[in-house]
Design an enzyme around this catalytic site. Sequence first.
Site, PDB file in Angstrom:
ATOM      1  N   ASP A  63       0.846  -1.186   0.000  1.00 44.67           N
ATOM      2  CA  ASP A  63       0.000   0.000   0.000  1.00 44.67           C
ATOM      3  C   ASP A  63       0.889   1.245   0.000  1.00 44.67           C
ATOM      4  O   ASP A  63       1.805   1.353   0.814  1.00 44.67           O
ATOM      5  CB  ASP A  63      -0.889  -0.011   1.250  1.00 44.67           C
ATOM      6  CG  ASP A  63      -1.946   1.087   1.251  1.00 44.67           C
ATOM      7  OD1 ASP A  63      -1.818   2.052   0.465  1.00 44.67           O
ATOM      8  OD2 ASP A  63      -2.896   0.991   2.043  1.00 44.67           O
ATOM      9  N   LYS A 166       1.787  13.655  -9.287  1.00 48.84           N
ATOM     10  CA  LYS A 166       2.550  13.011 -10.362  1.00 48.84           C
ATOM     11  C   LYS A 166       3.800  13.813 -10.728  1.00 48.84           C
ATOM     12  O   LYS A 166       4.831  13.219 -11.080  1.00 48.84           O
ATOM     13  CB  LYS A 166       1.673  12.815 -11.601  1.00 48.84           C
ATOM     14  CG  LYS A 166       0.522  11.840 -11.400  1.00 48.84           C
ATOM     15  CD  LYS A 166       0.975  10.457 -10.932  1.00 48.84           C
ATOM     16  CE  LYS A 166       1.653   9.639 -12.002  1.00 48.84           C
ATOM     17  NZ  LYS A 166       1.967   8.263 -11.549  1.00 48.84           N
TER      18      LYS A 166
END
Length: 328
Positions: A63, A166
């Site tokens: 995760d 990003k």
Amino acid sequence: MEKSVKVCVTGGAGYIASFLIKHLLERGYTVHATLRSLNDASKVGLLKGLDHAETRLKLFEGDIYNPTEFAAAIHGCEFVFHVATPMQHEGGKYKSTSEAAVAGVKIIAESCIESKMVKRLIYTASVMAASPLKSDASGYEDAIDESCWTPLNLFYEMHSDYIYSKTLAEKEVLSYNGLGIEVVSLACGLVGGETIQSLVPGSMRTLISQALSDETLYKGLRALEDLDSKVPIAHVQDVIDAHIFAMENSNMNGRFLVASDFLKSTEIASFIMKYYPDIIILPELIEDTERETKWGSTKLNALGFHYKFDAGQIIYDSISCAKRLGAI
């Protein structure tokens, strides 16, 4: 390359990652894939149902909000594809998706180095981090290429968390290039074409939002168009081929943009109406920006990579996929 090689793919049940795992298994690779939870029967079933999964696929929990979990999946691998990315902030020890994404790539890169086996880390980036917008908001550069970075000093009404996430994560992962591992960053355009998932992926839905008459998704398409001047698009098969090319090409490192076409949203609408004349697009979902920014990226092609799907085929296949899955 010897196909007995082990590779790791993070975010294994996602759109690009699941398609990548399918093709890696078909090509003979042994794959370590991570999922947020091994108790998610639908995601485990999707991957376990792939050809050769019984003998050459091993699943691990991993995760982004607990990135130390990835070390076990990386152990024994020669190549790592980091595809997972946080889409929505979940609180916990991180203040934002950006902080979580940066922490994730940092720990994964360091795990690659510490493993002493990983040769190359391949990061699935986004063209949302490669905007040709000028930092003073006065307009766009003449072309979009690998030198373009999205200015983080500007306000973005939509997808701001994802844009920051990003952009910062890609810069972070590239900073590890040459520090014990090679790093390749593939900044992918809006991806469509086909899927092995049971639902139409978000990126494909955004790409064909005009055909879906979905005003919210269309706003997302226009937001990408406003960010990059036009919309970079790519077929999922070309994206997967680019990832595998980045692994198998010994001379590859650094940043590469991945998109076969660079279109206005009005041009996307034109392709939809050309191939599917039965689909009616609402007039309010067709807006011509009249921008003429050019696609200037040639780095991937210069190494010998060839796109197999043009814009028409990407749109055609995306609509066909949406029809097959009942979205149209």
